[in-house]
Design an enzyme around this catalytic site. Structure first.
Site, PDB file in Angstrom:
ATOM      1  N   LYS A 193       0.837  -1.185   0.000  1.00 46.01           N
ATOM      2  CA  LYS A 193       0.000   0.000   0.000  1.00 46.01           C
ATOM      3  C   LYS A 193       0.881   1.247   0.000  1.00 46.01           C
ATOM      4  O   LYS A 193       1.505   1.567   1.020  1.00 46.01           O
ATOM      5  CB  LYS A 193      -0.923   0.032   1.223  1.00 46.01           C
ATOM      6  CG  LYS A 193      -1.909   1.219   1.147  1.00 46.01           C
ATOM      7  CD  LYS A 193      -2.597   1.525   2.460  1.00 46.01           C
ATOM      8  CE  LYS A 193      -1.899   2.602   3.286  1.00 46.01           C
ATOM      9  NZ  LYS A 193      -1.746   3.888   2.589  1.00 46.01           N
ATOM     10  N   GLU A 269       9.448   0.757  10.954  1.00 45.30           N
ATOM     11  CA  GLU A 269      10.481   1.779  10.866  1.00 45.30           C
ATOM     12  C   GLU A 269       9.739   3.090  11.102  1.00 45.30           C
ATOM     13  O   GLU A 269       8.989   3.539  10.240  1.00 45.30           O
ATOM     14  CB  GLU A 269      11.142   1.679   9.498  1.00 45.30           C
ATOM     15  CG  GLU A 269      12.561   2.154   9.497  1.00 45.30           C
ATOM     16  CD  GLU A 269      12.617   3.602   9.113  1.00 45.30           C
ATOM     17  OE1 GLU A 269      12.591   3.883   7.915  1.00 45.30           O
ATOM     18  OE2 GLU A 269      12.660   4.455  10.033  1.00 45.30           O
ATOM     19  N   CYS A 303      12.727  10.601   8.480  1.00 47.32           N
ATOM     20  CA  CYS A 303      12.589   9.961   9.786  1.00 47.32           C
ATOM     21  C   CYS A 303      13.843  10.134  10.638  1.00 47.32           C
ATOM     22  O   CYS A 303      13.766  10.217  11.865  1.00 47.32           O
ATOM     23  CB  CYS A 303      12.253   8.481   9.628  1.00 47.32           C
ATOM     24  SG  CYS A 303      13.287   7.648   8.416  1.00 47.32           S
ATOM     25  N   GLU A 400       8.270  14.662  17.255  1.00 44.95           N
ATOM     26  CA  GLU A 400       8.738  14.704  15.878  1.00 44.95           C
ATOM     27  C   GLU A 400       7.860  15.668  15.095  1.00 44.95           C
ATOM     28  O   GLU A 400       6.650  15.504  15.046  1.00 44.95           O
ATOM     29  CB  GLU A 400       8.651  13.308  15.258  1.00 44.95           C
ATOM     30  CG  GLU A 400       9.295  13.214  13.884  1.00 44.95           C
ATOM     31  CD  GLU A 400       9.178  11.821  13.277  1.00 44.95           C
ATOM     32  OE1 GLU A 400       8.119  11.195  13.489  1.00 44.95           O
ATOM     33  OE2 GLU A 400      10.139  11.381  12.617  1.00 44.95           O
TER      34      GLU A 400
END
Lengths: 500, 506
Positions: A193, A269, A303, A400
């Site tokens: 996806k 991750e 990331c 974040e």
């Protein structure tokens, strides 16, 4: 019938016409979603709709899983020897090379990153990754283990079967390659996806995979929303493994779904709030350049972005002066203009999120050294932003942000900064700048992060593993390590003479 | 100065082509620096006619090639090139070989004699896959980090390329042996001075042209056709060659190892001869076993280091099996490589032809019985038909020595222990095969056979990712698979102190 996306690029960086079907890719065919609904693809430079692609529903996931299982049982899995898998993957890499400019243009259009970075980092890296894993396909070995002369004992590293893969929007094609590479090399079939924000290069890849000659059903690509399609994948009873890259928040949901359904293997991750530590004796010029790259590369949508910049007190003032100057010099604008470094953020949602973090920083009393506002009036552009005068309790220090927003923090000594650097639930990456090699090695070893950079940031290689400590993830991607995620070990004990 | 290319006409396929005939050094084809050097004549073993001649390298040419290889290793190759780059170049080379598959197959057949379709689909097909396989390894050469003392030391290993490698290859599978050597050496970052066999130098020179076309920097691969006693000897004794890899006879292998020992103790890997046994047990599928036994001794007209040249058949099925074997062996047509009907070609040269016939004669003289063959063909071409001896004993030359032709020695046995003992009674240890439907027996016997490759219910078929090499006097080291990488790697251990202070005096 799914629509055909046709687009004429007429930009300084790329001129050309593209045209391809935008359906779900199941069993080698492009098809409408079961509900016949579509998802709009938005150009983040102006908020306008570029095209729409078919939307997948949980029913489509079922169909795709069935196709993938059939392929695994008949034409893939161990029915296709490693050398065959290697050849097909090699062909795919060659096709990606031949279509590199088009892929880069699509990526820039869809994601907002510059054509230059798309071409030279994303697409080039994707090709390298597929080639790297093509090389592993015929090198997946088990072991023969010494037990007794009465027994032959060995292991087989078998493919898992049908694997689900859910990828993010920040490096669409690159993330797709990181996932496809090891999964295909090990003989798995795939239901993938892409992000609903950035499906175009994934769909183009499906056309290339057909051209390369992958048997139908080996790879299936379904664009859909996380809450529906993503959830259907992570909770599917017939998918034996799910791999996810994205936010820690969603990562938890995936792991929970896996636990509640069939205890499928999970690799994650996730996010990071990676520290970048700059000691007094660092090469200052270099530290400034790398620090800027660390937080502003890909518009901060990385990331492993070095989003907390720790600077030792001796060089703090000089660093800050140069760093803000460097930040001010960053060219924000049209992804297809050759001088642009930073394009728009990927979507309105992200834009709003980042702006609200900036607002929270201002409210909490942090100082805006540079930036802090929207750039322009159209699209999702944000000024590269640097905060100082922060304290660890602030959201902009803890959470974040995933945008071009860095915080700079002064520190005293090694023990102090390592403690601060490790004071986070995340553990994806960390960087240290110093000319003292002993200190560099020591610090790298003490930082709780899956990747420790010394005198560089954001520097990855297809053959070096990448992944997170703590809440930044489970498992490793890249390198030989990624193969472990896609094999299932079977031990075989053959009794040669032990009588019961 | 003589021209450094030759025009070849292949009548059977109506093909005319130019092939390079000079020495290949620094990506150029050059003459020998030794004016006294006699050219090497390449001969068509099916017709005994000359094809063309190529420049023969002298010891001085080897010096120049080694210097070129050393320079490349120090500047553009070795640690100066990344694994990714080496991988790309090897893949490109494989692509070019695939592009030229047909032409290469025809020249291979012309010079070696093997059927064109076998050269194309097997020799070259496997070689392309071999290069691709090693292209895949090039960026995966890893060392280790090793826990010693976390407070004071970082210990790790680097797997460095060994350096300049001399590679000496035989005439039985010219292209395939070239790929087996060049693949892992280049993947690891070594540079190469290749000495192809003086009997079959042509395709090595054509492949050298592809090396340049693929984009390998000059000096990375150098090719010096030469007599073994000249070029081969020079390489094995060279003070600036770090490693020599040789495939050929055990006799020559000894000389190479001796020269290496006496010069600079260069690393040596050897892939030598064999007298490989196949054992057929009573539970075996006899029809299949007979097929594999035929393949074992007749493939490549028996000119295979792993040729299954001894066959031991269990008493209880002996007669039935022998008649199956003989009727199947009869079916193989030995002929010109360009003839569609040929399943095998001539042996490669007059010398080999004479040697094989000496052994056939000795078989009869020493008392073995001929079940098939034994008739010399009249006319041109070094054709030897399938030959089967029975009623052998362990002292016969045909049972002890490697013949390297389509000559099979068949014996019989009663018990499993006897079979194993007969099979292992040789100074060689390259290959072995066993045929049985008793799984436990397969395990026991495969464990007991002293060979680097043991085939169970099969023979001869290799895979690029499975290691291959000899036990006992069949060789040193392994080719293929990940194991080949060890032959081209030199391990350095680094102990990096970052926390220990030394007191002095202690």
């Amino acid at each position: 019938m799914p629509s055909v996306f046709t687009h004429e690029f007429n930009t300084p960086a790329f001129k050309g016409k593209v045209s391809f079907s935008t359906g779900l890719f199941i069993n080698g065919q492009f098809v409408d979603g079961s509900d016949n609904t579509t998802i709009d693809v938005i150009n983040p430079t102006n908020g306008k709709v570029v095209t729409s692609v078919s939307e997948a529903t949980p029913k489509d996931v079922d169909i795709a899983v069935e196709a993938a299982q059939k392929a695994f049982d008949t034409v893939w899995g161990l029915n296709a020897p490693g050398a065959t898998r290697s050849t097909l993957m090699g062909k795919l890499a060659t096709l990606m090379q031949e279509n590199a400019d088009e892929l880069a243009a699509l990526e820039a259009l869809d994601n907002g990153k510059t054509f230059n970075f798309a071409r030279n980092a994303d697409i080039a890296g994707s090709i390298d990754c597929i080639r790297y894993y093509a090389g592993w396909a015929d090198k997946v070995t088990g072991q023969v283990l010494e037990t007794t002369e009465a027994k032959l004992t060995y292991t087989r590293h078998e493919p898992i079967g049908v694997v689900g893969q859910i990828i993010p929007w920040n490096f669409p094609l690159l993330m797709m390659s990181w996932k496809l590479g090891p999964a295909l090399a090990c003989g798995n079939t795939i239901v993938l996806k892409p992000s609903e924000f950035t499906p175009l290069t994934a769909i183009k890849m499906c056309h290339l995979m057909n051209e390369a000659g992958f048997p139908p059903g080996v790879i299936n690509v379904l664009t859909g929303y996380g809450g529906t399609t993503g959830h259907a994948i992570s909770s599917h009873m017939k998918i034996e493994k799910v791999a996810f890259t994205g936010s820690t928040l969603v990562g938890r949901k995936i792991m929970e779904s896996a636990a509640k359904s069939n205890l499928k293997n999970v690799t994650l991750e996730l996010g990071g709030k990676s520290p970048n530590i700059i000691f007094d004796d660092a090469d200052l010029e270099q530290a400034v350049n790398w620090a800027a790259f660390g937080i502003f590369y890909n518009h901060g949508q990385t990331c492993c972005a070095g989003s907390r910049i720790f600077v030792q007190e001796g060089i703090y003032d000089e660093f800050l002066k140069r760093f803000t100057e460097k930040t001010r010099s960053i060219k924000v604008g049209d992804p297809f203009a050759p001088e642009t470094f930073q394009g728009p953020q990927v979507s309105e949602i992200q834009f709003n999120r980042i702006m609200s973090y900036i607002e929270s920083g201002k409210q909490a009393g942090a100082k805006v050294e540079v930036g802090g506002e929207r750039q322009g009036t159209e699209g999702y552009f944000i000024q590269p932003t640097v905060f100082t005068n922060v304290d660890p309790s602030m959201k902009i220090v803890q959470e974040e942000i995933f945008g071009p927003v860095g915080v700079v923090i002064k520190f005293k000594d090694e023990d102090d900064v390592i403690k601060q650097a490790n004071d986070t639930v995340y553990g994806l990456a960390a960087a240290v700048f110093t000319q003292n090699l002993n200190r560099a090695i020591n610090t790298a070893h003490r930082l709780k992060a899956g990747t420790a950079w010394v005198n560089c940031v954001n520097s990855l290689n297809a053959n070096v593993p990448f992944g997170g400590f703590k809440q930044s993830g489970i498992g490793r991607e890249l390198g030989e390590y990624a193969l472990h995620n896609y094999t299932s070990v079977k031990a075989v004990h053959v009794n040669l003479g032990h009588k019961m | 100065m003589a021209s450094l290319s030759a025009r070849i006409v292949i009548r059977a396929t109506n093909r005319e082509l130019e092939i390079p005939t000079g020495l290949f050094i620094d990506n150029q084809f050059v003459p020998s620096v030794d004016s006294a050097s006699e050219p090497i004549q390449a001969v068509n073993p099916s017709t005994e006619e000359p094809i063309c001649s190529v420049v023969a390298g002298s010891a001085k040419d080897i010096d120049i090639a080694v210097a070129a290889a050393r320079k490349a290793f120090n500047t553009t190759w070795g640690k100066n090139v990344t694994g990714f780059e080496r991988s790309k170049l090897l893949n490109k080379l494989a692509d070019l070989m695939e592009r030229d598959q047909d032409i290469l197959a025809e020249v291979e057949s012309l010079n070696n004699g093997k059927p064109v379709k076998i050269a194309r689909d097997f020799d070259i097909g496997d070689s392309i896959q071999c290069l691709r396989y090693y292209a895949g390894w090039a960026d995966k050469i890893t060392g280790q980090t090793i826990e010693v003392d976390n407070k004071t030391k970082l210990a790790f290993t680097k797997h460095d390329p060994i350096g300049v490698c001399g590679q000496i290859i035989p005439w039985n599978y010219p292209i395939n042996m070239w790929a087996w050597k060049v693949g892992p050496a280049l993947a690891c970052g070594c540079t190469v001075v290749m000495k192809p066999s003086e009997l079959t130098p042509l395709t090595a020179l054509m492949l050298s042209k592809l090396i340049a076309e693929a984009g390998f920097p000059p000096g990375v691969v150098n090719t010096i056709p030469s007599l073994g006693s000249v070029g081969g000897a020079a390489l094995s004794a060279h003070m600036d060659v770090d490693k020599v890899a040789f495939t050929g006879s055990t006799v020559t292998g000894r000389k190479i190892m001796e020269a290496a020992a006496k010069s600079n103790l260069k690393k040596v890997s050897l892939e030598l001869g064999g007298k490989s046994p196949q054992i057929v047990f009573e539970s075996a599928d006899l029809d299949q076993a007979a097929n594999w036994a035929c393949l074992g001794i007749l493939y490549n007209t028996g000119q295979d280091c792993t040729a299954g040249s001894r066959l031991y058949v269990q008493d209880t099925i002996y007669d039935k099996f022998i008649s199956l074997l003989v009727s199947k062996a009869k079916e193989l047509v030995i002929g010109d490589g360009f003839d569609e009907k040929s399943g095998g070609g001539p042996v490669v040269s007059k010398t080999q032809f004479d040697k094989v016939w000496r052994y056939i004669e000795s078989g009869s003289t020493q008392g073995a019985k001929l079940a098939l063959g034994g008739q010399k063909r009249p006319g041109k071409g070094f054709f030897v038909d399938p030959t089967i001896f029975t009623d052998i004993n362990a002292n016969m030359d045909i049972v002890r020595d490697e013949i390297f032709g389509p000559v099979l020695s068949v014996g019989r046995f009663k018990t499993e222990e006897e079979a194993i003992s007969l099979a292992n009674d040789t100074s060689y240890g390259l290959g072995a095969g066993l045929h049985s439907n008793d799984a436990n027996q397969c395990m026991r016997v495969s464990s007991a056979l002293e060979a680097g490759t043991v085939w169970v219910n099969q023979y001869n078929l290799l895979n690029n990712n499975v290691p291959f090499g000899g036990k006992k006097q069949s060789g040193i080291g392994r080719e293929l698979g990940s194991y080949a990488l060890e032959e081209y790697t030199s391990v350095k251990a680094v102990h990096w102190n970052f926390g220990e202070k030394l007191d002095w005096p202690l």
